[in-house]
Enzyme design. Sequence first.
Site, mmCIF file in Angstrom:
data_model
loop_
_atom_site.group_PDB
_atom_site.id
_atom_site.type_symbol
_atom_site.label_atom_id
_atom_site.label_comp_id
_atom_site.label_asym_id
_atom_site.label_seq_id
_atom_site.Cartn_x
_atom_site.Cartn_y
_atom_site.Cartn_z
ATOM 1 N N HIS A 4 16.204 -3.295 41.931
ATOM 2 C CA HIS A 4 16.973 -4.313 41.205
ATOM 3 C C HIS A 4 18.484 -4.128 41.322
ATOM 4 O O HIS A 4 19.258 -4.797 40.628
ATOM 5 C CB HIS A 4 16.564 -4.294 39.725
ATOM 6 C CG HIS A 4 16.554 -5.639 39.099
ATOM 7 N ND1 HIS A 4 17.350 -5.967 38.018
ATOM 8 C CD2 HIS A 4 15.837 -6.762 39.390
ATOM 9 C CE1 HIS A 4 17.116 -7.221 37.669
ATOM 10 N NE2 HIS A 4 16.217 -7.726 38.481
ATOM 11 N N ASP A 44 33.366 0.118 53.872
ATOM 12 C CA ASP A 44 34.083 1.219 54.532
ATOM 13 C C ASP A 44 33.999 2.538 53.761
ATOM 14 O O ASP A 44 34.914 3.370 53.826
ATOM 15 C CB ASP A 44 35.561 0.852 54.733
ATOM 16 C CG ASP A 44 35.742 -0.289 55.723
ATOM 17 O OD1 ASP A 44 34.822 -0.548 56.516
ATOM 18 O OD2 ASP A 44 36.821 -0.924 55.697
ATOM 19 N N LYS A 64 22.341 -4.371 42.608
ATOM 20 C CA LYS A 64 23.200 -5.400 43.207
ATOM 21 C C LYS A 64 24.550 -4.757 43.482
ATOM 22 O O LYS A 64 25.460 -4.823 42.652
ATOM 23 C CB LYS A 64 23.378 -6.606 42.288
ATOM 24 C CG LYS A 64 22.113 -7.377 41.978
ATOM 25 C CD LYS A 64 21.673 -7.123 40.566
ATOM 26 C CE LYS A 64 20.416 -7.915 40.233
ATOM 27 N NZ LYS A 64 19.876 -7.530 38.909
#
Length: 229
Positions: A150, A157, A152
């Site tokens: 779940h 870089d 996000k």
Amino acid sequence: MSGMWTVKVVGLGVVALSLSVELLGWLLHRLRPKRARTEVLFFPSEMACLEHIFAPSSPQSCCCPLPHGVETSFSRLVRCILSASSSLDVCVFAFSNMDLCQAVLTLRSRGVTIRVLCDKDYSAIHGSQIGVLRRAGICARCDVGSVYMHHKFAVVDNRLLITGSLNWTMTAVQSNKENVIITEDPDLVRPFLKEFQSLWLHSDPAQYLHLSDPKPADKPTTPSTDKPC
């Protein structure tokens, strides 16, 4: 004459003191540690044309009906993703937003190393962009855990963290009340890098390739040409 010289000396002293203060201020500013970048974005976002972001050097102007030249939460998010110069690690529950997919594909065309990790159930939903990314040669893995992956977040870089409640979907961008935090604080970036690497290794398909149904001895088999990423 002595009075005049006194005035001149005092004047020169004032000028020297002023220059010294300015120089000291400049040195302190130069030596002061740079503040880590931090930005907060809220959604839903006003929709605006992104053509100038994807193709800033294009001589042709876009004729779409969306507002042009408008900075929004979504356009700032896209700019942040496109700022990658060497690598982009994406770890999201659902990935169906075509503009974000275009941003990732643009980075791919620039030679940026990209890794995408998503939830196994939501990678196959209608509109998922995982297949599009894979066909473009981008390494995308699905979490093999028994619970939802779940997360996000994304790391640009290895130094810039993008995280929050936002799934990379059109609904999340246009309809939901969501948040995104962008930060270069190394104390925050490091744990997310560690979490991504752990999930990435755990989701390596090479660990789960096995013969579940052995072929008969007299039936020749053709070795697979698929190379798991």
